[in-house]
Design a protein around this motif. Structure first.
Motif, PDB file in Angstrom:
ATOM      1  N   LEU B 195       0.829  -1.198   0.000  1.00 29.10           N
ATOM      2  CA  LEU B 195       0.000   0.000   0.000  1.00 29.10           C
ATOM      3  C   LEU B 195       0.870   1.258   0.000  1.00 29.10           C
ATOM      4  N   PHE B 196       1.935   1.245   0.815  1.00 30.56           N
ATOM      5  CA  PHE B 196       2.811   2.416   0.901  1.00 30.56           C
ATOM      6  C   PHE B 196       3.558   2.640  -0.409  1.00 30.56           C
ATOM      7  N   GLU B 198       2.563   1.790  -3.421  1.00 33.73           N
ATOM      8  CA  GLU B 198       1.627   2.329  -4.404  1.00 33.73           C
ATOM      9  C   GLU B 198       1.319   3.785  -4.115  1.00 33.73           C
ATOM     10  N   SER B 199       1.148   4.082  -2.843  1.00 38.29           N
ATOM     11  CA  SER B 199       0.813   5.440  -2.437  1.00 38.29           C
ATOM     12  C   SER B 199       1.922   6.419  -2.832  1.00 38.29           C
ATOM     13  N   ILE B 202       1.916   6.908  -6.616  1.00 37.68           N
ATOM     14  CA  ILE B 202       0.800   7.676  -7.169  1.00 37.68           C
ATOM     15  C   ILE B 202       0.939   9.150  -6.809  1.00 37.68           C
ATOM     16  N   ASN B 203       1.221   9.448  -5.560  1.00 37.63           N
ATOM     17  CA  ASN B 203       1.274  10.845  -5.128  1.00 37.63           C
ATOM     18  C   ASN B 203       2.251  11.013  -3.961  1.00 37.63           C
ATOM     19  N   SER B 207       1.505  11.454   0.083  1.00 41.08           N
ATOM     20  CA  SER B 207       1.990  10.360   0.928  1.00 41.08           C
ATOM     21  C   SER B 207       2.784  10.912   2.104  1.00 41.08           C
TER      22      SER B 207
END
Lengths: 510, 335
Positions: B195-196, B198-199, B202-203, B207
């Motif tokens: 999750l981290f 990907e986060s 993405i941004n 984050s």
């Protein structure tokens, strides 16, 4: 009266928004004309119409009495309207001379560029601006102030009659500003008409002859600056109907909470050079503290300091009386803070992740990588906030970028409520969302405060600030200039405080 | 089960999967003995086993590359790290040391190389392409220095087991890549790491605002990519029983990127698909095997590969699909 530039009945709509409606704007030869208004008032839209970016539009633009229909910035520039933007449209790695003559380079035989002439002409046009520099040096080897003058010089090369300066002083220091102003005065004496956009009121008063004020895409009026008092100007920008509107809304003004012996969070002498002058603040449990001030007044910068986004150069922050380390947002979150940034899209949401993931993200980050919330726990938390904040989404697995602005904002608030929140910082939480969602979010903020949360609420809309907050800190020119509480925290008082400012501040850029 | 099927159809590597299936179907129909799996001395042999075995290095690299690309980065240095790891391993293998003493130092060196990449990207703020290009160029130089400009041959049965060994009838390399994949899957999906990652991809700004340390995450994925490259280096070195600093793992970084992209992970970062990268690696190897089996000259394989990649990329591109759809509708309207 002959006008140099006359825009009559200008209007333009974008899908779903009436951006500008029946605005008149008149610019005389040899005058500096300020265009004033809050964020979203329509200043940039008007400038973009004048400089040929937006088309088609309603109304007419007359340049030297002739109707002009420039369909691109280049055409507008050829016709004599040049714009110098806040972000300069220059190429940093080319030389000064190359930047000046890019696209209009004089040629010798065989289509070769006449470098000799370029350098001579470049020096000549810069000397008109009292600038003596080596024009063969790369542009980015000079300061922003010099680069700005180069941009103005380029405009002059197009034999501009109308010069539009969009926020030219926002990144200049005091001396550079006064140098720019003397250049502007020189050009004014040469008969140019200059449109000047700024959010520094003092600078507007120092240099401008007239001011046109816009609000919500409409014309408020044209004023002679010498006869315009600060309070009238601010009223024109912010609107006087706010007080009337406020009475209609049935929001009950909340009592000032009895102040506790130790505030939840205390800021002392917090400073960041070039961004915020030293300020003190305290936050109490169950209290909504407001930040009021015009754009660029330092309110967002102060919030970023408190949340650890930008580092403190000086000063300290205490939570429950103990000094806390604030080197990153991670530290602030560990201390119990949450932050809903002004720019929701680029700084708030993680667009491609689902609503569920966005909601649990801060809690998960605080728990660390290995202490993962199970899928069931995640879904529970997401469901709980989707229903309690009535977030409109088909389900928790929807990508958050597909939600409307108001619902995205709620997702970000939910993200913080899901973690161990004690102080919630909201920077313009209601900007760009519809009226119904706005009221809903305001109510939510008050409910949260009632439950014991400390809230920092930043907004450009003064009526919103006064409606939701028990205490209001007023900002101007990157400093905190006052604090109003209880019945004193009224729109009129805030406007007056902004207008009066601090005697010694004098609009200096720190 | 129905949900599982639906998930596959919606996954961004669905078309790659379809293509892989089509490739297999084509081979089963037209390539002689493609589907035949023989048992000799309790070991399985055949084209399919061969494809699986040969795609091990790309799978290993692809696993690391997937995580790097998910953070919005790229690791061009994996081919060079293969060479360095191979050189160290070969030198140690000549010394007839214990298996662990041959295997651990190269992996450690690979981790250090990854750490260097991660430092340049996460702390020094150099663009990933440039940061890893540095090691891509200099790494091979280091490997050549270690080898003294020679191809270092060795014979060390315990070490060679990495590529020559068989377990339950299947090549050991398959278990290695499956093990790595499984542990990465567990590490990213059973902890919050995925999750981290990907986060951050993405941004990164948002984050940071929720308290994720983007630089720590980035450092981690580059270290991990380095270790994966080290493992691929060990496998490739044992295959030829020697370290060839000039040629081992040459251009493999590009295969790894390709496998990742075919697998549906976007080069701009964000959501990542480990299973997709496996599919991508299999496509690349199956394609090579197919082309060779069809008797196409070796140089031409690259051209054929390029066409296939263009085809899959186009099919997977949403904007291209929308355009084709619009053209189709316009055609209908005209008719």
């Amino acid at each position: 009266m002959d006008y140099l530039l006359e825009a009559l009945g200008i209007g333009i709509s974008f899908p779903g928004v009436r951006a500008l409606g029946r605005v008149d704007f008149r610019l005389r030869r040899g005058e500096i004309h300020a265009l004033m208004g809050q964020n979203g008032a329509g200043k940039s839209t008007l400038l973009k119409i004048l400089s040929g970016v937006y088309r088609p539009y309603e109304g007419r633009v007359l340049l030297r009495g002739q109707e002009t229909r420039a369909s691109s910035p280049t055409e507008a520039q050829r016709a004599g309207i040049s714009t110098v933007h806040q972000e300069l449209n220059l190429i940093p790695t080319l030389s000064v001379a190359e930047n000046l003559f890019l696209g209009i380079q004089p040629l010798r035989a065989m289509r070769q560029i006449d470098w000799k002439k370029i350098h001579k002409e470049a020096e000549k046009v810069l000397s008109r601006l009292n600038l003596k520099i080596d024009v063969s040096e790369q542009l980015n080897s000079y300061s922003v102030a010099v680069q700005q003058l180069v941009a103005i010089a380029r405009a002059l090369l197009f034999s501009a009659d109308v010069l539009i300066l969009d926020e030219p002083t926002s990144s200049l220091d005091k001396e550079e500003v006064s140098n720019l102003f003397s250049v502007m005065r020189g050009l004014k004496a040469d008969g140019l008409g200059i449109v000047f956009v700024t959010h520094f009121l003092d600078q507007m008063y120092e240099i401008s002859d007239r001011a046109t004020v816009l609000r919500n895409g409409e014309l408020v009026g044209e004023f002679e600056v010498a006869k315009l008092s600060r309070i009238d100007l601010i009223t024109a920008m912010v609107g006087e109907e706010v007080s009337a509107r406020r009475a209609e809304e049935k929001f009950e003004r909340r009592r000032v909470a009895a102040s506790e012996p130790t505030p939840l969070l205390e800021v002392r002498e917090a400073t960041r050079f070039g961004a915020v002058a030293p300020f003190d603040l305290s936050f109490n449990r169950g209290e909504v503290l407001g930040f009021a001030g015009l754009l660029g007044s330092g309110r967002s910068e102060a919030a970023r300091l408190i949340f650890g986004v930008d580092g403190l150069d000086r000063g300290e922050v205490r939570m429950d009386g103990h000094v806390i380390k604030l080197s990153s947002p991670h530290d602030a979150i560990a201390a119990g803070m949450g932050f809903c940034p002004e720019d929701r899209k680029t700084e708030g949401i993680i667009g491609a992740l689902s609503v569920r993931e966005n909601i649990i993200l801060a809690l998960q980050a605080n728990r660390g990588i290995f202490n993962r919330l199970s899928r069931a726990e995640q879904e529970n938390i997401a469901e709980r906030f989707i229903s309690s904040l009535s977030i409109k989404t088909p389900n928790g697995e929807q990508a958050v970028r597909n939600l409307s602005g108001g619902n995205q904002q709620k997702v970000i608030i939910a993200r913080w409520l899901a973690s161990n929140l004690r102080l919630l910082i909201l920077d313009e939480p209601t900007r760009g969302i519809d009226v119904a969602a706005k009221t809903e979010i305001q109510k939510l903020i008050l409910t949260l405060a009632d439950e014991g949360l400390a809230v920092l609420f930043i907004s450009s809309e003064l009526d919103e600030v006064t409606r939701c907050c028990q205490r209001v800190a007023v900002w101007r020119d990157r400093r905190k200039i006052g604090e109003l509480s209880g019945d004193d925290a009224r729109v009129e008082n805030i406007m007056e405080t902004i207008a009066r400012g601090r005697e010694e501040s004098g609009g200096e850029n720190i | 089960m129905k949900k599982f099927a639906l998930n596959i159809i919606r996954s961004p590597y669905f078309w790659s999967l379809v293509f892989l299936a089509a490739l297999f179907a084509f081979n089963l129909a037209f390539t002689e003995r493609f589907g035949v799996v023989e048992v000799k001395d309790g070991r399985l042999y055949g084209n399919i086993i061969d494809i699986l075995r040969r795609s091990v290095p790309t799978m290993l690299l692809g696993t690391g590359m997937t995580l790097v690309i998910a953070t919005g980065g790229i690791d061009l240095s994996v081919g060079a790290i293969i060479a360095v790891a191979g050189a160290i391993a070969a030198l140690l293998a000549r010394g007839n040391f214990h298996f662990m003493i041959i295997v651990l130092p190269p992996l450690l060196a690979a981790a250090v190389a990854g750490c260097w990449n991660g430092f340049l990207v996460a702390k020094a703020g150099i663009q990933p392409f440039v940061a890893t290009l540095i090691l891509m160029v200099s790494g091979r130089g280091v490997a050549q220095l270690l080898c003294g400009g020679q191809i270092i041959k060795f014979s060390h049965p315990a070490f060679e087991y990495l590529s020559a060994g068989y377990v339950f009838g299947l090549p050991f390399g398959l278990y290695l890549s499956a093990g790595v994949l499984l542990s990465v899957w567990l590490l990213t999906r059973r902890t919050a790491l995925g999750l981290f990652i990907e986060s951050v991809g993405i941004n990164p700004v948002a984050s940071r605002h929720v308290g994720i340390s983007a630089s720590r995450i980035k450092l981690l994925v580059y270290v991990f990519s380095g270790i994966c490259a080290g493992m691929a280096g060990l496998v490739l070195t044992t295959e030829i029983r020697g370290a060839d600093a000039n040629n081992v793992g040459l251009n493999l970084e590009l295969d790894a990127v390709l496998a990742t992209v075919l697998g549906g992970t976007s080069m701009t970062g964000g959501k990542f698909y480990l299973a997709g990268s496996v599919v991508g690696a299999l496509i690349i190897q199956t394609l090579t095997t197919t082309i060779l089996a069809r008797g196409v000259a070796r140089p031409a394989t690259l051209v054929v590969k390029a066409f296939v990649v263009i085809l899959i990329s186009l099919i997977q591109s949403p904007s291209f699909r929308a355009q084709v759809l619009r053209m189709g509708k316009a055609g209908e309207a005209r008719a």
